[in-house]
Design an enzyme around this catalytic site. Sequence first.
Site, PDB file in Angstrom:
ATOM      1  N   GLU A 236      42.434  39.840  57.990  1.00 29.84           N
ATOM      2  CA  GLU A 236      43.310  38.783  57.496  1.00 29.84           C
ATOM      3  C   GLU A 236      43.781  37.861  58.621  1.00 29.84           C
ATOM      4  O   GLU A 236      44.967  37.562  58.764  1.00 29.84           O
ATOM      5  CB  GLU A 236      44.517  39.393  56.753  1.00 29.84           C
ATOM      6  CG  GLU A 236      45.165  38.398  55.794  1.00 29.84           C
ATOM      7  CD  GLU A 236      46.201  39.030  54.882  1.00 29.84           C
ATOM      8  OE1 GLU A 236      46.475  38.436  53.853  1.00 29.84           O
ATOM      9  OE2 GLU A 236      46.723  40.115  55.202  1.00 29.84           O
TER      10      GLU A 236
ATOM     11  N   HIS B  71      50.365  34.088  45.144  1.00 29.30           N
ATOM     12  CA  HIS B  71      51.205  35.189  45.614  1.00 29.30           C
ATOM     13  C   HIS B  71      52.473  34.737  46.345  1.00 29.30           C
ATOM     14  O   HIS B  71      53.453  35.475  46.369  1.00 29.30           O
ATOM     15  CB  HIS B  71      50.394  36.123  46.516  1.00 29.30           C
ATOM     16  CG  HIS B  71      49.452  37.011  45.763  1.00 29.30           C
ATOM     17  ND1 HIS B  71      48.456  36.528  44.953  1.00 29.30           N
ATOM     18  CD2 HIS B  71      49.361  38.367  45.693  1.00 29.30           C
ATOM     19  CE1 HIS B  71      47.783  37.537  44.419  1.00 29.30           C
ATOM     20  NE2 HIS B  71      48.321  38.657  44.851  1.00 29.30           N
TER      21      HIS B  71
ATOM     22  N   HIS C  21      53.139  42.657  38.519  1.00 35.19           N
ATOM     23  CA  HIS C  21      52.500  41.882  39.584  1.00 35.19           C
ATOM     24  C   HIS C  21      51.551  40.837  39.005  1.00 35.19           C
ATOM     25  O   HIS C  21      51.568  39.664  39.418  1.00 35.19           O
ATOM     26  CB  HIS C  21      51.749  42.822  40.528  1.00 35.19           C
ATOM     27  CG  HIS C  21      51.017  42.100  41.624  1.00 35.19           C
ATOM     28  ND1 HIS C  21      51.657  41.421  42.632  1.00 35.19           N
ATOM     29  CD2 HIS C  21      49.686  41.921  41.839  1.00 35.19           C
ATOM     30  CE1 HIS C  21      50.764  40.871  43.439  1.00 35.19           C
ATOM     31  NE2 HIS C  21      49.561  41.155  42.979  1.00 35.19           N
TER      32      HIS C  21
ATOM     33  N   HIS D  76      55.184  36.750  44.569  1.00 41.03           N
ATOM     34  CA  HIS D  76      55.972  37.805  45.211  1.00 41.03           C
ATOM     35  C   HIS D  76      57.464  37.485  45.163  1.00 41.03           C
ATOM     36  O   HIS D  76      58.302  38.393  45.026  1.00 41.03           O
ATOM     37  CB  HIS D  76      55.521  37.989  46.660  1.00 41.03           C
ATOM     38  CG  HIS D  76      54.275  38.813  46.802  1.00 41.03           C
ATOM     39  ND1 HIS D  76      53.618  38.971  48.006  1.00 41.03           N
ATOM     40  CD2 HIS D  76      53.565  39.523  45.894  1.00 41.03           C
ATOM     41  CE1 HIS D  76      52.562  39.747  47.826  1.00 41.03           C
ATOM     42  NE2 HIS D  76      52.510  40.083  46.560  1.00 41.03           N
TER      43      HIS D  76
ATOM     44  N   LYS E  78      36.078  39.348  46.098  1.00 40.68           N
ATOM     45  CA  LYS E  78      36.903  40.033  47.105  1.00 40.68           C
ATOM     46  C   LYS E  78      36.043  40.508  48.268  1.00 40.68           C
ATOM     47  O   LYS E  78      36.425  40.368  49.438  1.00 40.68           O
ATOM     48  CB  LYS E  78      37.633  41.213  46.452  1.00 40.68           C
ATOM     49  CG  LYS E  78      38.547  42.017  47.380  1.00 40.68           C
ATOM     50  CD  LYS E  78      39.905  41.375  47.527  1.00 40.68           C
ATOM     51  CE  LYS E  78      40.846  42.172  48.432  1.00 40.68           C
ATOM     52  NZ  LYS E  78      41.710  43.098  47.719  1.00 40.68           N
TER      53      LYS E  78
ATOM     54  N   GLU F 277      44.322  38.639  38.020  1.00 35.87           N
ATOM     55  CA  GLU F 277      43.568  38.733  39.278  1.00 35.87           C
ATOM     56  C   GLU F 277      42.103  38.360  39.071  1.00 35.87           C
ATOM     57  O   GLU F 277      41.474  37.756  39.943  1.00 35.87           O
ATOM     58  CB  GLU F 277      43.684  40.138  39.861  1.00 35.87           C
ATOM     59  CG  GLU F 277      45.087  40.527  40.314  1.00 35.87           C
ATOM     60  CD  GLU F 277      45.505  39.877  41.633  1.00 35.87           C
ATOM     61  OE1 GLU F 277      44.682  39.180  42.259  1.00 35.87           O
ATOM     62  OE2 GLU F 277      46.664  40.072  42.038  1.00 35.87           O
TER      63      GLU F 277
ATOM     64  N   ARG G 265      40.680  35.283  54.683  1.00 44.53           N
ATOM     65  CA  ARG G 265      41.171  36.263  53.714  1.00 44.53           C
ATOM     66  C   ARG G 265      42.470  35.821  53.049  1.00 44.53           C
ATOM     67  O   ARG G 265      42.794  36.267  51.942  1.00 44.53           O
ATOM     68  CB  ARG G 265      41.357  37.619  54.394  1.00 44.53           C
ATOM     69  CG  ARG G 265      41.710  38.744  53.426  1.00 44.53           C
ATOM     70  CD  ARG G 265      41.536  40.086  54.076  1.00 44.53           C
ATOM     71  NE  ARG G 265      41.912  41.179  53.204  1.00 44.53           N
ATOM     72  CZ  ARG G 265      41.555  42.448  53.388  1.00 44.53           C
ATOM     73  NH1 ARG G 265      40.807  42.769  54.420  1.00 44.53           N
ATOM     74  NH2 ARG G 265      41.936  43.376  52.551  1.00 44.53           N
TER      75      ARG G 265
ATOM     76  N   ASN H 236      45.403  35.269  48.473  1.00 46.01           N
ATOM     77  CA  ASN H 236      46.820  35.236  48.095  1.00 46.01           C
ATOM     78  C   ASN H 236      47.159  34.058  47.194  1.00 46.01           C
ATOM     79  O   ASN H 236      48.335  33.694  47.058  1.00 46.01           O
ATOM     80  CB  ASN H 236      47.690  35.209  49.349  1.00 46.01           C
ATOM     81  CG  ASN H 236      47.655  36.536  50.092  1.00 46.01           C
ATOM     82  OD1 ASN H 236      47.825  37.588  49.501  1.00 46.01           O
ATOM     83  ND2 ASN H 236      47.412  36.472  51.397  1.00 46.01           N
TER      84      ASN H 236
ATOM     85  N   LYS I  21      43.400  47.105  52.710  1.00 50.93           N
ATOM     86  CA  LYS I  21      44.831  46.870  52.937  1.00 50.93           C
ATOM     87  C   LYS I  21      45.654  47.918  52.193  1.00 50.93           C
ATOM     88  O   LYS I  21      45.458  48.143  50.999  1.00 50.93           O
ATOM     89  CB  LYS I  21      45.226  45.471  52.468  1.00 50.93           C
ATOM     90  CG  LYS I  21      44.807  44.382  53.435  1.00 50.93           C
ATOM     91  CD  LYS I  21      44.985  42.991  52.858  1.00 50.93           C
ATOM     92  CE  LYS I  21      46.417  42.630  52.604  1.00 50.93           C
ATOM     93  NZ  LYS I  21      46.558  41.209  52.185  1.00 50.93           N
TER      94      LYS I  21
ATOM     95  N   ARG J 220      47.131  60.757  62.026  1.00 46.07           N
ATOM     96  CA  ARG J 220      46.538  59.534  62.596  1.00 46.07           C
ATOM     97  C   ARG J 220      45.297  59.079  61.824  1.00 46.07           C
ATOM     98  O   ARG J 220      44.457  58.357  62.355  1.00 46.07           O
ATOM     99  CB  ARG J 220      46.211  59.711  64.083  1.00 46.07           C
ATOM    100  CG  ARG J 220      47.443  59.971  64.948  1.00 46.07           C
ATOM    101  CD  ARG J 220      47.128  59.814  66.429  1.00 46.07           C
ATOM    102  NE  ARG J 220      48.320  60.014  67.239  1.00 46.07           N
ATOM    103  CZ  ARG J 220      48.686  61.183  67.759  1.00 46.07           C
ATOM    104  NH1 ARG J 220      47.934  62.261  67.551  1.00 46.07           N
ATOM    105  NH2 ARG J 220      49.773  61.287  68.481  1.00 46.07           N
TER     106      ARG J 220
END
Length: 350
Positions: free
Chosen positions: A229, A240, A256, A244, A219, A185, A233, A237, A143, A121
């Site tokens: 998000e 993206h 990527h 993606h 960032k 990026e 946030r 993207n 993330k 956990r």
Amino acid sequence: MHTITVSHPNGKYPILIGEGLLAQAGDLLVRAGFQGRCAVVTNPTVGRHYADPLLTGLQTAGLDPVRIDIPDGEPYKTLDTVAQLYRNLVEAGLDRRSPILALGGGVLGDTAGFAAATYLRGVPLVQIPTTLLAMVDSSVGGKTGVDLPQGKNLVGAFKQPEMVLVDPAVLATLPAAEFRAGMAEVIKHGIIDAPALFESLEAGRYDQTWMLAEAIQVKVRVVQEDPFEQGRRAVLNLGHTFGHAFERLSDYTIRHGEAVAMGTVCAARLAVRLDLCPPDTADRITRLLARTGLPTEPPPYAPDEVLAAMATDKKRRGRQLRFVLPRGIGDVDVFADIPEAEVKAVLGEG
């Protein structure tokens, strides 16, 4: 050494930037209160260069590290890899205070981070990114996650690290193509919220450590404003939604960063078509990405295929796709209700 502090709802953590930090990781962990067992999760590609110096430093500081290798590459960013990692962690005897050190690029950091978020956990996580892309993007903000056959990052969790160690010296062994992918990026962050960074990259006048710090600060500003998000946030993207889809259709043979570069140009052209930004802005973005050695034209997939691949994008709201589009350098926003014909037209421009 340069320090950037990231605040989040449950506390804060430092991002440390400086050459030689890899060897200092053990001392830094001990100063943070850690002792005993820890796990260095890496892959064979990165491990052969940097695992031994890291393990030696940890042992010298009095820690008891174990090295765990996972396969290298996006095809292995899966629940199967995480399941094997759980078994390795159990066999290594890690308890809830035993930190996991993610030594590698974005795929490894996402995968090891998800394991850290869910094993027992949740156990402490230290991110040690070894690619430019991971340094400026995926290692910051908490993330983590893995892919499903239906799309990227569809299973994940927010897991804030105890610290992020950015050692620019490790970039010396990064292949040129991977460095260029990371620059996508960096340029993206300049478009989002750092005009001075973008202009310095255009002029070709910048120090690498300064560039890293400036890109990371973008960032950090965004994730501090929106740690889970729920709003702002999403601007991270940029490129993206297109990118993606390109990655998925290529079966992840497109890097990527390369996909983000192509996706960012598509987003800029879409913004021009919608009268959201002047053509000169899109031209500047395209020129800088091309001069960096990145692809700027979309791959030759049918527009309908790309739209179908976008259908599982996690940024959508219901059936509605959302696109991050630039208004100018340093000014982007999220848009929905984009006519499908406009998206297809941009994809056909290549």
